[in-house]
Write a protein that holds these residues in place. Structure first.
Motif, mmCIF file in Angstrom:
data_model
loop_
_atom_site.group_PDB
_atom_site.id
_atom_site.type_symbol
_atom_site.label_atom_id
_atom_site.label_comp_id
_atom_site.label_asym_id
_atom_site.label_seq_id
_atom_site.Cartn_x
_atom_site.Cartn_y
_atom_site.Cartn_z
ATOM 1 N N TYR A 225 28.741 11.780 66.177
ATOM 2 C CA TYR A 225 29.168 13.132 66.530
ATOM 3 C C TYR A 225 30.678 13.180 66.783
ATOM 4 O O TYR A 225 31.393 14.041 66.252
ATOM 5 C CB TYR A 225 28.413 13.636 67.768
ATOM 6 C CG TYR A 225 28.840 15.034 68.177
ATOM 7 C CD1 TYR A 225 28.344 16.148 67.493
ATOM 8 C CD2 TYR A 225 29.739 15.239 69.214
ATOM 9 C CE1 TYR A 225 28.742 17.441 67.840
ATOM 10 C CE2 TYR A 225 30.148 16.516 69.568
ATOM 11 C CZ TYR A 225 29.642 17.613 68.887
ATOM 12 O OH TYR A 225 30.044 18.882 69.226
ATOM 13 N N GLU A 226 31.195 12.234 67.586
ATOM 14 C CA GLU A 226 32.622 12.206 67.883
ATOM 15 C C GLU A 226 33.443 11.943 66.614
ATOM 16 O O GLU A 226 34.511 12.518 66.423
ATOM 17 C CB GLU A 226 32.947 11.141 68.936
ATOM 18 C CG GLU A 226 32.619 11.547 70.361
ATOM 19 C CD GLU A 226 31.123 11.483 70.679
ATOM 20 O OE1 GLU A 226 30.338 10.993 69.833
ATOM 21 O OE2 GLU A 226 30.750 11.918 71.785
ATOM 22 N N GLY A 227 32.913 11.075 65.753
ATOM 23 C CA GLY A 227 33.598 10.790 64.494
ATOM 24 C C GLY A 227 33.695 12.029 63.619
ATOM 25 O O GLY A 227 34.730 12.288 62.989
ATOM 26 N N MET A 228 32.619 12.808 63.587
ATOM 27 C CA MET A 228 32.624 14.023 62.771
ATOM 28 C C MET A 228 33.564 15.081 63.338
ATOM 29 O O MET A 228 34.198 15.835 62.586
ATOM 30 C CB MET A 228 31.199 14.562 62.629
ATOM 31 C CG MET A 228 30.333 13.683 61.741
ATOM 32 S SD MET A 228 28.644 14.258 61.558
ATOM 33 C CE MET A 228 28.896 15.717 60.555
ATOM 34 N N GLN A 229 33.685 15.137 64.655
ATOM 35 C CA GLN A 229 34.649 16.072 65.260
ATOM 36 C C GLN A 229 36.077 15.670 64.874
ATOM 37 O O GLN A 229 36.921 16.524 64.579
ATOM 38 C CB GLN A 229 34.508 16.082 66.786
ATOM 39 C CG GLN A 229 33.144 16.550 67.291
ATOM 40 C CD GLN A 229 32.740 17.904 66.722
ATOM 41 O OE1 GLN A 229 33.454 18.880 66.856
ATOM 42 N NE2 GLN A 229 31.589 17.940 66.075
ATOM 43 N N PHE A 230 36.341 14.365 64.877
ATOM 44 C CA PHE A 230 37.666 13.868 64.508
ATOM 45 C C PHE A 230 37.952 14.182 63.036
ATOM 46 O O PHE A 230 39.043 14.651 62.686
ATOM 47 C CB PHE A 230 37.745 12.356 64.755
ATOM 48 C CG PHE A 230 39.124 11.791 64.592
ATOM 49 C CD1 PHE A 230 39.995 11.731 65.661
ATOM 50 C CD2 PHE A 230 39.563 11.325 63.356
ATOM 51 C CE1 PHE A 230 41.288 11.226 65.514
ATOM 52 C CE2 PHE A 230 40.845 10.820 63.194
ATOM 53 C CZ PHE A 230 41.701 10.770 64.288
ATOM 54 N N GLU A 231 36.964 13.932 62.182
ATOM 55 C CA GLU A 231 37.102 14.233 60.755
ATOM 56 C C GLU A 231 37.430 15.711 60.538
ATOM 57 O O GLU A 231 38.309 16.065 59.751
ATOM 58 C CB GLU A 231 35.806 13.879 60.021
ATOM 59 C CG GLU A 231 35.784 14.270 58.554
ATOM 60 C CD GLU A 231 34.400 14.156 57.954
ATOM 61 O OE1 GLU A 231 34.146 13.160 57.259
ATOM 62 O OE2 GLU A 231 33.574 15.076 58.170
ATOM 63 N N ARG A 232 36.728 16.565 61.251
ATOM 64 C CA ARG A 232 36.896 18.019 61.106
ATOM 65 C C ARG A 232 38.327 18.447 61.425
ATOM 66 O O ARG A 232 38.917 19.255 60.717
ATOM 67 C CB ARG A 232 35.914 18.720 62.050
ATOM 68 C CG ARG A 232 35.555 20.125 61.680
ATOM 69 C CD ARG A 232 34.240 20.513 62.329
ATOM 70 N NE ARG A 232 33.142 19.672 61.843
ATOM 71 C CZ ARG A 232 31.963 19.554 62.463
ATOM 72 N NH1 ARG A 232 31.729 20.206 63.591
ATOM 73 N NH2 ARG A 232 31.017 18.791 61.956
ATOM 74 N N LYS A 233 38.889 17.896 62.527
ATOM 75 C CA LYS A 233 40.256 18.246 62.911
ATOM 76 C C LYS A 233 41.247 17.809 61.827
ATOM 77 O O LYS A 233 42.204 18.526 61.521
ATOM 78 C CB LYS A 233 40.625 17.578 64.242
ATOM 79 C CG LYS A 233 39.863 18.127 65.446
ATOM 80 C CD LYS A 233 40.333 19.533 65.813
ATOM 81 C CE LYS A 233 39.786 19.975 67.149
ATOM 82 N NZ LYS A 233 38.950 21.162 67.079
ATOM 83 N N TYR B 171 33.606 5.026 66.606
ATOM 84 C CA TYR B 171 33.091 6.221 67.272
ATOM 85 C C TYR B 171 31.602 6.430 66.995
ATOM 86 O O TYR B 171 31.122 6.103 65.913
ATOM 87 C CB TYR B 171 33.828 7.462 66.759
ATOM 88 C CG TYR B 171 35.161 7.762 67.398
ATOM 89 C CD1 TYR B 171 35.887 6.792 68.085
ATOM 90 C CD2 TYR B 171 35.719 9.038 67.297
ATOM 91 C CE1 TYR B 171 37.113 7.082 68.653
ATOM 92 C CE2 TYR B 171 36.952 9.335 67.863
ATOM 93 C CZ TYR B 171 37.640 8.353 68.540
ATOM 94 O OH TYR B 171 38.861 8.646 69.098
ATOM 95 N N PRO B 172 30.872 7.025 67.954
ATOM 96 C CA PRO B 172 29.536 7.534 67.632
ATOM 97 C C PRO B 172 29.662 8.630 66.566
ATOM 98 O O PRO B 172 30.740 9.228 66.416
ATOM 99 C CB PRO B 172 29.047 8.127 68.962
ATOM 100 C CG PRO B 172 29.885 7.472 70.012
ATOM 101 C CD PRO B 172 31.216 7.215 69.369
#
Length: 258
Positions: free
Chosen positions: A221-229, A218-219
């Motif tokens: 930003y998308e990786g960090m959104q996934f981590e957050r969830k 993932y780029p």
């Protein structure tokens, strides 16, 4: 799991061990063997008593590669219809931590099998390589992709083009191997580490693995959104409550994987 012909399986506490057992051919991977490995992995992945899976090889090597005799007369249509690499894709869906313990050599498909695991422990005398180019083919079970993601394009091309073997020390320097240990202690050290991970909260381990694998592709930003969830999700677990309560009460937590 006694129904297997080419692997042995056992559990030691919360750690499952899958051992490749075709030592007379240096554990060369035929299609049935790969199916057995994946089947055992999936069974342990569903077993609540197992928290970590260790993959090792009996005899003088981890795995010498694919069984060439089995595929020498194949053609493109046969291979397309057989779709043998679908079995390898199932390995990537294992949720629990997987650790390879490599001794002797891990070549071709054997190297791909080791790279399919999350972590890799190696004996000092272990050797790795992709010799497929020397017989007119190339890796087909993820070798070009996994190696490149681990060590970068230029280094990967060097090893894939030459087909040369790399030492355990070189594999460690390139970031392929986590630990290099004396051959006599390889399985013992791998198991010691596996038991340590098995004591960690299973849901945290599971979601950390999932997030790290996303980070590879993932780029940011998308990786960090996934981590957050995944971070939020853990707050629905009993283990999160227990872990934080134990911290406040200055005691050791007791994690149940719930």
């Amino acid at each position: 799991m006694s129904e297997f012909a080419h692997i042995d399986t056992r559990t030691e506490g919360a750690v499952a061990v899958i051992e490749l057992n075709r030592p007379h051919v240096f554990n060369a991977l035929n299609r049935q063997m790969v199916t057995e490995i994946v089947t055992a992995m999936e069974a342990y992945d569903r077993n609540d008593d197992v928290r970590v899976i260790v993959l090792a090889g009996k005899g003088r090597a981890f795995a010498a590669g694919a069984d060439i005799d089995e595929m020498a007369n194949d053609d493109p249509i046969t291979l397309e219809l057989l779709n043998q690499f679908a079995e390898w894709d199932r390995m990537a869906l294992i949720k629990k931590p997987t650790i390879a313990a490599v001794h002797g050599f891990a070549l071709g498909g054997g190297f791909e099998l080791a790279l399919s695991c999350d972590l890799l422990f190696a004996a000092e005398t272990a050797e790795f390589g992709f010799p497929e180019v020397n017989i007119g083919v190339m890796p087909g079970a993820g070798g070009t992709q996994r190696l490149t993601k681990l060590i970068g394009k230029t280094k990967a091309l060097e090893w894939l083009w030459t087909g040369e073997r790399m030492s355990a020390a070189t594999a460690y320097e390139l970031g392929i191997v986590n630990r290099v240990v004396v051959p006599e202690l390889l399985l013992e050290e791998t198991m010691k580490f596996a038991q340590k991970i098995a004591k960690q909260p299973p849901l945290s381990i599971r979601l950390i693995k999932e997030a790290v694998h996303k980070a590879v592709d993932y780029p940011l930003y998308e990786g960090m959104q996934f981590e957050r969830k995944n971070f939020y999700l853990l707050f629905a677990s009993e283990d999160q409550k227990e872990g934080m309560q134990a911290f406040v009460e200055k005691r050791k937590p007791h994690f149940k994987g719930k």
